[in-house]
Design an enzyme around this catalytic site. Structure first.
Site, PDB file in Angstrom:
ATOM      1  N   LYS A 232       0.815  -1.220   0.000  1.00 53.87           N
ATOM      2  CA  LYS A 232       0.000   0.000   0.000  1.00 53.87           C
ATOM      3  C   LYS A 232       0.856   1.281   0.000  1.00 53.87           C
ATOM      4  O   LYS A 232       2.038   1.242   0.339  1.00 53.87           O
ATOM      5  CB  LYS A 232      -0.949  -0.047   1.202  1.00 53.87           C
ATOM      6  CG  LYS A 232      -1.921  -1.232   1.134  1.00 53.87           C
ATOM      7  CD  LYS A 232      -3.006  -1.130   2.187  1.00 53.87           C
ATOM      8  CE  LYS A 232      -3.964  -2.313   2.105  1.00 53.87           C
ATOM      9  NZ  LYS A 232      -5.128  -2.149   3.018  1.00 53.87           N
TER      10      LYS A 232
ATOM     11  N   TYR B 178     -12.180  -2.318  -4.487  1.00 53.72           N
ATOM     12  CA  TYR B 178     -12.744  -2.477  -3.137  1.00 53.72           C
ATOM     13  C   TYR B 178     -14.272  -2.408  -3.131  1.00 53.72           C
ATOM     14  O   TYR B 178     -14.873  -2.161  -2.075  1.00 53.72           O
ATOM     15  CB  TYR B 178     -12.160  -1.424  -2.197  1.00 53.72           C
ATOM     16  CG  TYR B 178     -10.753  -1.742  -1.707  1.00 53.72           C
ATOM     17  CD1 TYR B 178     -10.513  -2.847  -0.900  1.00 53.72           C
ATOM     18  CD2 TYR B 178      -9.675  -0.922  -2.025  1.00 53.72           C
ATOM     19  CE1 TYR B 178      -9.231  -3.142  -0.431  1.00 53.72           C
ATOM     20  CE2 TYR B 178      -8.390  -1.203  -1.560  1.00 53.72           C
ATOM     21  CZ  TYR B 178      -8.181  -2.319  -0.760  1.00 53.72           C
ATOM     22  OH  TYR B 178      -6.908  -2.609  -0.294  1.00 53.72           O
TER      23      TYR B 178
ATOM     24  N   PHE C 235     -15.761   2.981   6.130  1.00 52.51           N
ATOM     25  CA  PHE C 235     -14.376   3.337   5.822  1.00 52.51           C
ATOM     26  C   PHE C 235     -14.070   3.360   4.320  1.00 52.51           C
ATOM     27  O   PHE C 235     -12.951   3.648   3.917  1.00 52.51           O
ATOM     28  CB  PHE C 235     -13.408   2.392   6.545  1.00 52.51           C
ATOM     29  CG  PHE C 235     -13.593   0.925   6.227  1.00 52.51           C
ATOM     30  CD1 PHE C 235     -13.074   0.375   5.055  1.00 52.51           C
ATOM     31  CD2 PHE C 235     -14.267   0.089   7.114  1.00 52.51           C
ATOM     32  CE1 PHE C 235     -13.234  -0.976   4.771  1.00 52.51           C
ATOM     33  CE2 PHE C 235     -14.427  -1.260   6.831  1.00 52.51           C
ATOM     34  CZ  PHE C 235     -13.911  -1.796   5.645  1.00 52.51           C
TER      35      PHE C 235
ATOM     36  N   ARG D 186      -1.951 -14.846   4.349  1.00 51.40           N
ATOM     37  CA  ARG D 186      -2.634 -14.189   5.465  1.00 51.40           C
ATOM     38  C   ARG D 186      -1.886 -14.427   6.777  1.00 51.40           C
ATOM     39  O   ARG D 186      -1.824 -13.557   7.640  1.00 51.40           O
ATOM     40  CB  ARG D 186      -4.093 -14.644   5.552  1.00 51.40           C
ATOM     41  CG  ARG D 186      -4.934 -14.033   4.421  1.00 51.40           C
ATOM     42  CD  ARG D 186      -6.281 -14.683   4.282  1.00 51.40           C
ATOM     43  NE  ARG D 186      -7.208 -14.331   5.347  1.00 51.40           N
ATOM     44  CZ  ARG D 186      -7.918 -13.204   5.394  1.00 51.40           C
ATOM     45  NH1 ARG D 186      -7.788 -12.300   4.444  1.00 51.40           N
ATOM     46  NH2 ARG D 186      -8.757 -12.983   6.362  1.00 51.40           N
TER      47      ARG D 186
ATOM     48  N   THR E 214      -5.628  -7.745  10.179  1.00 51.24           N
ATOM     49  CA  THR E 214      -5.906  -6.503   9.440  1.00 51.24           C
ATOM     50  C   THR E 214      -5.393  -5.282  10.195  1.00 51.24           C
ATOM     51  O   THR E 214      -4.803  -4.376   9.601  1.00 51.24           O
ATOM     52  CB  THR E 214      -7.428  -6.359   9.215  1.00 51.24           C
ATOM     53  OG1 THR E 214      -7.893  -7.526   8.544  1.00 51.24           O
ATOM     54  CG2 THR E 214      -7.742  -5.134   8.376  1.00 51.24           C
TER      55      THR E 214
ATOM     56  N   ARG F  15       2.378  -6.909   8.664  1.00 50.30           N
ATOM     57  CA  ARG F  15       1.597  -5.747   9.120  1.00 50.30           C
ATOM     58  C   ARG F  15       2.100  -5.221  10.465  1.00 50.30           C
ATOM     59  O   ARG F  15       2.072  -4.023  10.715  1.00 50.30           O
ATOM     60  CB  ARG F  15       0.115  -6.113   9.185  1.00 50.30           C
ATOM     61  CG  ARG F  15      -0.512  -6.118   7.789  1.00 50.30           C
ATOM     62  CD  ARG F  15      -1.883  -6.727   7.792  1.00 50.30           C
ATOM     63  NE  ARG F  15      -2.597  -6.479   6.555  1.00 50.30           N
ATOM     64  CZ  ARG F  15      -3.689  -7.142   6.182  1.00 50.30           C
ATOM     65  NH1 ARG F  15      -4.176  -8.100   6.957  1.00 50.30           N
ATOM     66  NH2 ARG F  15      -4.283  -6.855   5.047  1.00 50.30           N
TER      67      ARG F  15
ATOM     68  N   ASN G  80      -2.255  -0.495   6.436  1.00 47.67           N
ATOM     69  CA  ASN G  80      -1.771  -1.720   7.077  1.00 47.67           C
ATOM     70  C   ASN G  80      -0.747  -2.471   6.224  1.00 47.67           C
ATOM     71  O   ASN G  80      -0.675  -3.687   6.243  1.00 47.67           O
ATOM     72  CB  ASN G  80      -2.951  -2.618   7.480  1.00 47.67           C
ATOM     73  CG  ASN G  80      -3.811  -3.028   6.307  1.00 47.67           C
ATOM     74  OD1 ASN G  80      -3.576  -2.579   5.183  1.00 47.67           O
ATOM     75  ND2 ASN G  80      -4.798  -3.872   6.539  1.00 47.67           N
TER      76      ASN G  80
ATOM     77  N   HIS H 234      -2.217  -5.535   1.219  1.00 48.02           N
ATOM     78  CA  HIS H 234      -3.469  -6.249   1.020  1.00 48.02           C
ATOM     79  C   HIS H 234      -3.144  -7.710   0.708  1.00 48.02           C
ATOM     80  O   HIS H 234      -2.124  -7.988   0.100  1.00 48.02           O
ATOM     81  CB  HIS H 234      -4.242  -5.648  -0.166  1.00 48.02           C
ATOM     82  CG  HIS H 234      -5.393  -6.500  -0.608  1.00 48.02           C
ATOM     83  ND1 HIS H 234      -6.595  -6.504   0.058  1.00 48.02           N
ATOM     84  CD2 HIS H 234      -5.506  -7.405  -1.611  1.00 48.02           C
ATOM     85  CE1 HIS H 234      -7.403  -7.372  -0.533  1.00 48.02           C
ATOM     86  NE2 HIS H 234      -6.765  -7.925  -1.552  1.00 48.02           N
TER      87      HIS H 234
ATOM     88  N   GLU I 263      -9.085 -10.767  -8.278  1.00 45.30           N
ATOM     89  CA  GLU I 263      -8.174  -9.645  -8.026  1.00 45.30           C
ATOM     90  C   GLU I 263      -6.931  -9.723  -8.914  1.00 45.30           C
ATOM     91  O   GLU I 263      -6.411  -8.685  -9.339  1.00 45.30           O
ATOM     92  CB  GLU I 263      -7.769  -9.640  -6.549  1.00 45.30           C
ATOM     93  CG  GLU I 263      -8.931  -9.294  -5.618  1.00 45.30           C
ATOM     94  CD  GLU I 263      -8.586  -9.393  -4.142  1.00 45.30           C
ATOM     95  OE1 GLU I 263      -9.473  -9.109  -3.312  1.00 45.30           O
ATOM     96  OE2 GLU I 263      -7.431  -9.756  -3.806  1.00 45.30           O
TER      97      GLU I 263
HETATM   98  P1  CMP Z   1      -7.302  -4.918   2.897  1.00 44.51           P
HETATM   99  O1  CMP Z   1      -6.719  -6.273   3.098  1.00 44.51           O
HETATM  100  O2  CMP Z   1      -6.690  -4.066   1.835  1.00 44.51           O
HETATM  101  O3  CMP Z   1      -8.869  -5.057   2.582  1.00 44.51           O
HETATM  102  C1  CMP Z   1      -9.803  -4.068   2.930  1.00 44.51           C
HETATM  103  C2  CMP Z   1      -9.192  -2.961   3.704  1.00 44.51           C
HETATM  104  O4  CMP Z   1     -10.103  -2.130   4.385  1.00 44.51           O
HETATM  105  C3  CMP Z   1      -8.343  -3.544   4.809  1.00 44.51           C
HETATM  106  O5  CMP Z   1      -7.190  -4.120   4.278  1.00 44.51           O
HETATM  107  C4  CMP Z   1      -8.110  -2.328   5.694  1.00 44.51           C
HETATM  108  O6  CMP Z   1      -7.029  -1.535   5.273  1.00 44.51           O
HETATM  109  C5  CMP Z   1      -9.410  -1.572   5.478  1.00 44.51           C
HETATM  110  N1  CMP Z   1     -10.255  -1.702   6.653  1.00 44.51           N
HETATM  111  C6  CMP Z   1     -10.848  -2.798   7.127  1.00 44.51           C
HETATM  112  N2  CMP Z   1     -11.541  -2.523   8.239  1.00 44.51           N
HETATM  113  C7  CMP Z   1     -11.380  -1.219   8.462  1.00 44.51           C
HETATM  114  C8  CMP Z   1     -11.834  -0.332   9.466  1.00 44.51           C
HETATM  115  N3  CMP Z   1     -12.619  -0.757  10.458  1.00 44.51           N
HETATM  116  N4  CMP Z   1     -11.468   0.958   9.373  1.00 44.51           N
HETATM  117  C9  CMP Z   1     -10.684   1.381   8.350  1.00 44.51           C
HETATM  118  N5  CMP Z   1     -10.222   0.585   7.378  1.00 44.51           N
HETATM  119  C10 CMP Z   1     -10.553  -0.699   7.442  1.00 44.51           C
END
Ligand code: CMP
Length: 140
Positions: free
Chosen positions: A12, A52, A60, A88, A94, A105, A115, A118, A129
């Site tokens: 990211k 997304y 969010f 993962r 996350t 992460r 984070n 992805h 994807e």
């Molecule tokens: P990612 O794996 O890129 O997939 C969806 C993204 O949404 C996740 O990582 C986070 O960066 C973001 N995300 C998920 N939950 C939240 C949250 N509660 N607040 C803000 N961002 C979020």
């Protein structure tokens, strides 16, 4: 023959900006993933919204789209047995604050939004994807 699976990752914008492409790819390499495809690019707002779209009802969503278009990302297809689960495990929860020590992460993430990386959440999404970013001609 061993069946190999794929997962799609993005490094990211903040992790790219902080110089973490190399350290993150080193972790990917050490964990035994093969890089099938890779590119650095800046997503447009429409592309990030599309990627997304599954989260479009979430509070969010707009922030996430703004963040993901704030600078270049690195997208890659990674191959390994049980790639989705294995990746993962390598990247951790996350929310970096809740991620296990030594995960990507935990080491390189800043916040739940920023984070570091992805990772696809299922084999089906990994295929979708991966097709979002890469044609057959870009896969090796
Ligand atoms: P990612 O794996 O890129 O997939 C969806 C993204 O949404 C996740 O990582 C986070 O960066 C973001 N995300 C998920 N939950 C939240 C949250 N509660 N607040 C803000 N961002 C979020």
């Amino acid at each position: 023959m061993t069946h190999k699976n794929i997962t799609l990752t993005m490094i990211k914008p903040l992790a790219v900006q902080k110089g973490f492409i190399g350290p993150i790819l080193a972790k990917v390499n050490e964990a035994g993933f093969r890089i099938v495809a890779m590119k650095q690019m800046k997503l447009t707002v429409d592309q990030a919204k599309d990627f997304y779209a599954i989260h479009k009802e979430r509070p969010f969503y707009n922030d996430l789209v703004a963040f993901m278009t704030s600078g270049p990302i690195v997208a890659a297809i990674l191959e390994k047995e049980n790639a989705v689960e294995a990746y993962r495990e390598l990247i951790g929860s996350t929310n970096p604050a809740q991620a296990t020590d030594g995960t990507v992460r935990k080491l390189y993430g800043t916040s739940i939004e920023a984070n570091a990386v992805h990772g696809s959440d299922s084999d089906d999404n990994a295929v979708i994807e991966s097709a979002f970013f890469f044609s057959k001609l870009e896969r090796f």
